[in-house]
Design a protein around this motif. Structure first.
Motif, PDB file in Angstrom:
ATOM      1  N   ILE A 150       0.902  -1.055   0.119  1.00 34.05           N
ATOM      2  CA  ILE A 150       0.107  -0.117  -0.017  1.00 34.05           C
ATOM      3  C   ILE A 150       0.861   1.237  -0.077  1.00 34.05           C
ATOM      4  O   ILE A 150       0.739   2.174  -0.849  1.00 34.05           O
ATOM      5  CB  ILE A 150      -0.906   0.055   1.490  1.00 34.05           C
ATOM      6  CG1 ILE A 150      -2.029  -1.200   1.348  1.00 34.05           C
ATOM      7  CG2 ILE A 150      -1.477   1.098   1.286  1.00 34.05           C
ATOM      8  CD1 ILE A 150      -3.090  -0.880   0.542  1.00 34.05           C
ATOM      9  N   LEU A 151       1.864   1.136   0.835  1.00 35.01           N
ATOM     10  CA  LEU A 151       2.806   2.618   1.056  1.00 35.01           C
ATOM     11  C   LEU A 151       3.489   2.684  -0.319  1.00 35.01           C
ATOM     12  O   LEU A 151       3.731   3.911  -0.489  1.00 35.01           O
ATOM     13  CB  LEU A 151       3.637   2.388   2.415  1.00 35.01           C
ATOM     14  CG  LEU A 151       2.640   2.514   3.477  1.00 35.01           C
ATOM     15  CD1 LEU A 151       3.796   2.239   4.863  1.00 35.01           C
ATOM     16  CD2 LEU A 151       2.379   3.701   3.512  1.00 35.01           C
ATOM     17  N   SER A 152       3.813   1.623  -1.079  1.00 35.06           N
ATOM     18  CA  SER A 152       4.859   1.770  -2.200  1.00 35.06           C
ATOM     19  C   SER A 152       3.897   2.192  -3.424  1.00 35.06           C
ATOM     20  O   SER A 152       4.438   2.358  -4.337  1.00 35.06           O
ATOM     21  CB  SER A 152       5.499   0.830  -2.493  1.00 35.06           C
ATOM     22  OG  SER A 152       4.804  -0.444  -2.561  1.00 35.06           O
ATOM     23  N   SER A 153       2.502   2.247  -3.191  1.00 29.06           N
ATOM     24  CA  SER A 153       1.615   2.544  -4.246  1.00 29.06           C
ATOM     25  C   SER A 153       2.036   4.069  -4.883  1.00 29.06           C
ATOM     26  O   SER A 153       2.266   4.928  -4.187  1.00 29.06           O
ATOM     27  CB  SER A 153       0.306   2.349  -4.038  1.00 29.06           C
ATOM     28  OG  SER A 153      -0.587   2.938  -5.009  1.00 29.06           O
ATOM     29  N   GLN A 154       1.884   4.391  -6.029  1.00 27.72           N
ATOM     30  CA  GLN A 154       2.284   5.417  -6.472  1.00 27.72           C
ATOM     31  C   GLN A 154       0.808   6.371  -6.814  1.00 27.72           C
ATOM     32  O   GLN A 154       0.893   7.578  -7.285  1.00 27.72           O
ATOM     33  CB  GLN A 154       2.701   5.565  -7.982  1.00 27.72           C
ATOM     34  CG  GLN A 154       4.333   4.864  -7.881  1.00 27.72           C
ATOM     35  CD  GLN A 154       5.042   5.701  -6.853  1.00 27.72           C
ATOM     36  OE1 GLN A 154       5.231   6.620  -7.018  1.00 27.72           O
ATOM     37  NE2 GLN A 154       5.837   4.886  -6.005  1.00 27.72           N
ATOM     38  N   HIS A 155      -0.112   5.614  -6.518  1.00 27.78           N
ATOM     39  CA  HIS A 155      -1.446   6.441  -6.728  1.00 27.78           C
ATOM     40  C   HIS A 155      -1.542   7.660  -5.946  1.00 27.78           C
ATOM     41  O   HIS A 155      -1.408   7.722  -4.718  1.00 27.78           O
ATOM     42  CB  HIS A 155      -2.594   5.488  -6.549  1.00 27.78           C
ATOM     43  CG  HIS A 155      -4.019   6.061  -7.252  1.00 27.78           C
ATOM     44  ND1 HIS A 155      -4.664   6.864  -6.699  1.00 27.78           N
ATOM     45  CD2 HIS A 155      -4.807   5.308  -8.034  1.00 27.78           C
ATOM     46  CE1 HIS A 155      -5.671   7.036  -7.276  1.00 27.78           C
ATOM     47  NE2 HIS A 155      -5.740   5.917  -8.502  1.00 27.78           N
ATOM     48  N   PRO A 156      -1.846   9.023  -6.556  1.00 25.68           N
ATOM     49  CA  PRO A 156      -2.087  10.164  -5.789  1.00 25.68           C
ATOM     50  C   PRO A 156      -2.812  10.170  -4.538  1.00 25.68           C
ATOM     51  O   PRO A 156      -2.870  10.886  -3.333  1.00 25.68           O
ATOM     52  CB  PRO A 156      -2.246  11.106  -6.705  1.00 25.68           C
ATOM     53  CG  PRO A 156      -2.905  10.411  -7.710  1.00 25.68           C
ATOM     54  CD  PRO A 156      -2.285   8.993  -8.029  1.00 25.68           C
ATOM     55  N   PHE A 157      -4.109   9.198  -4.814  1.00 26.32           N
ATOM     56  CA  PHE A 157      -4.818   8.979  -3.546  1.00 26.32           C
ATOM     57  C   PHE A 157      -4.398   8.477  -2.170  1.00 26.32           C
ATOM     58  O   PHE A 157      -4.799   8.910  -1.380  1.00 26.32           O
ATOM     59  CB  PHE A 157      -6.327   8.285  -4.082  1.00 26.32           C
ATOM     60  CG  PHE A 157      -7.267   8.306  -2.863  1.00 26.32           C
ATOM     61  CD1 PHE A 157      -8.013   9.421  -2.660  1.00 26.32           C
ATOM     62  CD2 PHE A 157      -7.494   7.307  -2.156  1.00 26.32           C
ATOM     63  CE1 PHE A 157      -9.011   9.432  -1.549  1.00 26.32           C
ATOM     64  CE2 PHE A 157      -8.264   7.093  -1.017  1.00 26.32           C
ATOM     65  CZ  PHE A 157      -9.422   8.243  -0.816  1.00 26.32           C
ATOM     66  N   VAL A 158      -3.418   7.545  -2.445  1.00 27.30           N
ATOM     67  CA  VAL A 158      -2.580   6.934  -1.339  1.00 27.30           C
ATOM     68  C   VAL A 158      -2.108   7.971  -0.456  1.00 27.30           C
ATOM     69  O   VAL A 158      -2.295   8.103   0.650  1.00 27.30           O
ATOM     70  CB  VAL A 158      -1.941   5.795  -1.620  1.00 27.30           C
ATOM     71  CG1 VAL A 158      -1.040   5.251  -0.405  1.00 27.30           C
ATOM     72  CG2 VAL A 158      -2.655   4.867  -2.562  1.00 27.30           C
ATOM     73  N   ALA A 159      -1.247   8.826  -1.178  1.00 30.47           N
ATOM     74  CA  ALA A 159      -0.477   9.911  -0.410  1.00 30.47           C
ATOM     75  C   ALA A 159      -1.587  10.687   0.251  1.00 30.47           C
ATOM     76  O   ALA A 159      -1.456  11.419   1.255  1.00 30.47           O
ATOM     77  CB  ALA A 159       0.283  10.665  -1.331  1.00 30.47           C
ATOM     78  N   GLU A 160      -2.684  11.133  -0.282  1.00 31.52           N
ATOM     79  CA  GLU A 160      -3.528  11.887   0.116  1.00 31.52           C
ATOM     80  C   GLU A 160      -4.265  11.426   1.365  1.00 31.52           C
ATOM     81  O   GLU A 160      -4.385  12.039   2.543  1.00 31.52           O
ATOM     82  CB  GLU A 160      -4.932  12.531  -0.910  1.00 31.52           C
ATOM     83  CG  GLU A 160      -5.710  13.446  -0.545  1.00 31.52           C
ATOM     84  CD  GLU A 160      -6.899  13.612  -1.543  1.00 31.52           C
ATOM     85  OE1 GLU A 160      -6.652  13.326  -2.840  1.00 31.52           O
ATOM     86  OE2 GLU A 160      -8.039  14.056  -1.122  1.00 31.52           O
ATOM     87  N   PHE A 161      -4.934  10.147   1.335  1.00 29.40           N
ATOM     88  CA  PHE A 161      -5.505   9.515   2.284  1.00 29.40           C
ATOM     89  C   PHE A 161      -4.531   9.221   3.600  1.00 29.40           C
ATOM     90  O   PHE A 161      -4.903   9.346   4.734  1.00 29.40           O
ATOM     91  CB  PHE A 161      -6.048   8.326   1.894  1.00 29.40           C
ATOM     92  CG  PHE A 161      -7.156   7.662   2.795  1.00 29.40           C
ATOM     93  CD1 PHE A 161      -8.344   8.279   3.010  1.00 29.40           C
ATOM     94  CD2 PHE A 161      -6.995   6.642   3.335  1.00 29.40           C
ATOM     95  CE1 PHE A 161      -9.291   7.649   4.096  1.00 29.40           C
ATOM     96  CE2 PHE A 161      -7.704   6.085   4.215  1.00 29.40           C
ATOM     97  CZ  PHE A 161      -8.937   6.467   4.775  1.00 29.40           C
ATOM     98  N   MET A 162      -3.372   9.161   3.236  1.00 26.39           N
ATOM     99  CA  MET A 162      -2.582   8.602   4.483  1.00 26.39           C
ATOM    100  C   MET A 162      -1.352   9.783   4.972  1.00 26.39           C
ATOM    101  O   MET A 162      -0.573   9.708   5.661  1.00 26.39           O
ATOM    102  CB  MET A 162      -1.342   7.712   3.908  1.00 26.39           C
ATOM    103  CG  MET A 162      -1.895   6.455   3.417  1.00 26.39           C
ATOM    104  SD  MET A 162      -1.897   4.960   4.279  1.00 26.39           S
ATOM    105  CE  MET A 162      -2.757   4.027   3.428  1.00 26.39           C
TER     106      MET A 162
END
Ligand SMILES: Nc1ncnc2c1ncn2[C@@H]1O[C@H](COP(=O)(O)OP(=O)(O)O)[C@@H](O)[C@H]1O
Ligand SMILES: [Mg+2]
Lengths: 269, 255
Positions: B222-234
């Motif tokens: 999950i943490l290595s995902s490049q999807h911008p939403f991951v960064a936003e949510f986390m």
């Protein structure tokens, strides 16, 4: 030209809103029919849910007693007052007992009980089932293999089927007694005379028709209100909407069925 | 477990081509903001919503093709803790916990009572069986709901936002219960939007937004995902949040 355009606009808007409400009506009709069939198929579970059914009988029946008693009483009083003075003016006030008894047993007793219970048990069923739906209790039942139609709708339906008849009887009797009070106080009619005229005026057919109505009313009021309860969505406003829909729909159905009975069934019998 | 599941309600796409797998014995966490479709996904797994398309398989059985009777057998193996607990407010705690056992029941009354006592002891509510849901605090209600889910010894338990609305102490107690059940070998699906709780108990994660899966797998993937939403949510978890000023001041003074 301008007026013509406005007229067309109005017609379009009206017909659009009518189409959408007819669509809504058909949608509810289909949902209600499906649930009604499920409830009828589930009627055999009466013994399994006897405790729930008894509970509902108490709350629909015993607790509605005062309301129905008063409703019937006032209907009888009004009926006697309205007809009494008119009859008196051409010297036929002895007909009051006859008229009140016939009016109460054939029409008013059942209709007034029906309308009062459409509001009382209708609102009760919708708010109970609706809040269970909103708080996911219905989902919890279904997720555990319990059919909410059998465990919640059928007991309420059976309770209504059983209790509406005695309640109608209460309304009829209190109406006739209310009429008797009016007859003896404001028309100076002897109570025993009134009573005689009331009882001899009634035929078997009147009683059969008068007492088969409450069964049908009870069935429709219970299933309509439970249907709207289970179909509730959209939080507290949604619950309010469901309650309005259920009370309005069951009141209309009571009046419509009464009409059908008076017109069709009466002629068939 | 889920394959290409779609669900449309009233013309709106609520769930869009979701595929995910939950391994037996894992604590699987569905993460996502509110309105993402997490609860709806849970109801699809329970068979309360039938997907518009796609397959839902539980131990190799496709539940979307089952009728009500067959579905009951599948549901019997699942326990569920709803977001609002869904306790029956006209029944006592004890009756709530025993309700479904009694309904299905092949068991005699004493056996049911014993199971109910065990379940209540498991959630640390022994001796409180005669109270009504109205008389309980939020944390206790949640524990009653868990007791009702575990009383029939299900293989899979689904939790919808089990810690939402609870104070930190009660929330921790709930997470401990979930962990205790995992130790017994129960498979758990936990829905939450609280990152801290998710990473405290989860083995596998699925991040959901607007009805689709954004990222899935271990915490690392999950943490290595490049999807911008991951960064936003986390973002809250990733950056070291500054201590609230008043709190920092008070702590300095106390030291
Ligand atoms: N019965 C329903 N009818 C129509 N829309 C619904 C219904 N239930 C949920 N939704 C919609 O589905 C979306 C996802 O809801 P939900 O699964 O409850 O989200 P979450 O649990 O992730 O907060 C929301 O936008 C919600 O408005
Ligand atoms: Mg939710």
């Amino acid at each position: 030209m301008q007026n013509n355009f406005l007229l067309k606009l109005c017609v379009t808007i009206t017909s659009l809103s009518m189409i959408s409400s007819i669509k809504m009506l058909l949608w509810h009709l289909q949902g209600h029919t499906a649930m009604m069939m499920g409830a009828l198929r589930g009627m055999g579970t009466l013994w399994r849910y006897r405790r729930e059914t008894l509970d509902e009988m108490y709350r629909i029946g015993a607790q509605s007693f005062p309301v129905v008693l008063l409703g019937g009483l006032f209907a009888g009083i009004i009926l006697a007052l309205e007809t009494g003075h008119r009859f008196e003016s051409f010297g036929a006030k002895t007909l009051v007992g006859h008229t009140v008894a016939l009016g109460m047993v054939r029409e008013l007793g059942a209709v007034i009980t029906g309308l009062l219970l459409a509001a009382r048990t209708g609102a009760k069923n919708v708010s109970e089932l609706g809040s269970m739906q909103l708080s996911e209790q219905i989902d919890a039942l279904r997720a555990n293999g319990e059919d909410p139609v059998r465990s919640l709708v059928v007991p309420r339906m059976n309770a209504s089927l059983v209790m509406f008849l005695p309640l109608t009887l209460v309304a009829d009797i209190s109406g006739i007694l209310g009429g008797m009070y009016v007859a003896s106080t404001s028309l100076q009619l002897d109570p025993s005379f009134y009573w005689n005229s009331a009882m001899t005026g009634l035929r078997i057919k009147d009683i059969v028709v008068g007492f088969s109505k409450p069964l049908i009313f009870g069935f429709f009021i219970a299933t309509i209100s439970c249907y709207f309860g289970l179909a509730t969505s959209g939080g507290n406003t949604g619950l309010g909407r469901s309650t309005i829909n259920a009370v309005v729909a069951s009141s209309i159905v009571v009046l419509a069925i009464d009409f059908v009975f008076t017109k069709v069934v009466w002629e068939l019998l | 477990m889920l394959e290409d599941v779609c669900l449309r309600i009233a013309g709106r796409q609520i769930i869009d081509r979701v595929s995910l797998t939950v391994k037996q014995g894992d604590v699987a966490v569905f993460l996502g903001p509110s309105g993402a479709g997490k609860s709806t996904l849970l109801k699809i797994v329970l068979g309360l919503w039938r997907p518009t398309s796609g397959k839902v398989t539980i131990d190799g059985n496709d539940i979307t093709s089952l009728d009500d009777e067959q579905m009951h057998d599948v549901r019997r193996r699942m326990g569920v803790v709803f977001q609002g607990n869904a306790l029956f407010d006209s029944l006592t705690v004890q009756q709530n916990v025993g309700y479904f056992l009694q309904r299905r029941s092949a068991f005699p009354k004493e056996a049911i009572d014993r199971k109910v006592e065990e379940a209540l002891a498991f959630v640390h509510l022994q001796g409180q069986g005669s109270l009504y849901p109205d008389e309980l605090s939020g944390g206790m209600k949640k524990r009653v709901a868990i007791a009702r889910a575990v009383v029939s010894n299900p293989d899979i338990i689904l939790y919808d936002e089990p810690t939402t609305g609870l104070d930190p102490i009660n929330a921790r107690a709930i997470l401990d219960l979930i962990r205790k059940l995992k130790a017994r070998g129960t498979t758990s699906v936990v829905i939450t939007h609280v990152l801290k709780d998710a990473f405290t108990i989860g083995d596998a994660f699925t991040l959901i937004n607007e009805g689709t899966v954004i990222a899935a797998g271990s915490a690392r993937s999950i943490l290595s995902s490049q999807h911008p939403f991951v960064a936003e949510f986390m973002s809250d978890m990733l950056s070291q949040p500054p201590m609230p000023h008043a709190f920092a001041l008070a702590r300095q003074e106390a030291a």
